[in-house]
Design a protein around this motif. Structure first.
Motif: not given
Length: 165
Positions: A87-98, A29-33, A18-24
């Motif tokens: 709050x919702x966060x998806x790892x970079x490599x899995x974005x746009x895959x449902x 700079x697209x999901x949180x202030x 969860x931390x790894x994905x949140x830090x991504x």
């Protein structure tokens, strides 16, 4: 592309992912202030606060957590007891895959079971992928807070969206 992710309630063993994905999300700079990445102590404290009604779900693919979503208190005033912030966060490599759609659908089901009647979220107007997900799932734009925050010395607008459950 449809997700083949398994959605389940998060466990303490998931905090590092969860931390790894949140830090991504912070770095991109697209999901949180938030602008400073977080550490395990921060995420462990956050996770302890997200039990019961305000729980966390994770999406797993091939035994790896690839995304997470959480319900957060919208306000501590009792009048807003039925409203949750998302709050919702998806790892970079899995974005746009449902993965986001699967997580959001499951989180809405969890929210209803926990007596929430509405979910609100805050997103950046330039986050087209996130807005696409939210609109696809039936969220509507409520308005925009102009210059609500600052990232990298630049004022950032924040869009408010909501969905009645």
């Amino acid at each position: 592309m449809e997700s083949t992710a398994t959605i389940r309630e998060a466990a303490s063993e998931d905090i590092a992912n969860i931390l790894r994905i949140y830090n991504q999300g912070i770095e991109d700079r697209i999901a949180t202030l938030e602008t400073d990445t977080k550490d395990m102590a921060y995420m462990e404290a956050w996770f302890r606060e997200h039990q019961g009604r305000y729980n966390v779900l994770v999406a797993e693919k091939d035994n790896t957590v690839v995304g997470w979503a959480a319900l957060n208190p919208y306000s501590h005033r009792c009048a807003y007891n039925g409203v949750a912030d998302l709050s919702i966060y998806i790892e970079r490599e899995s974005r746009g895959q449902g993965v986001g759609s699967s997580l959001l659908q499951a989180l809405e089901h969890t929210a209803k079971a926990s007596a929430f009647y509405k979910i609100v979220l805050f997103t950046f107007p330039f986050n087209q992928m996130g807005q696409g997900l939210y609109r696809k799932m039936g969220y509507r734009e409520v308005g925009v807070f102009e210059k609500q925050g600052v990232i990298d010395n630049q004022p950032i607008d924040v869009m408010i969206m909501e969905k009645m459950l």
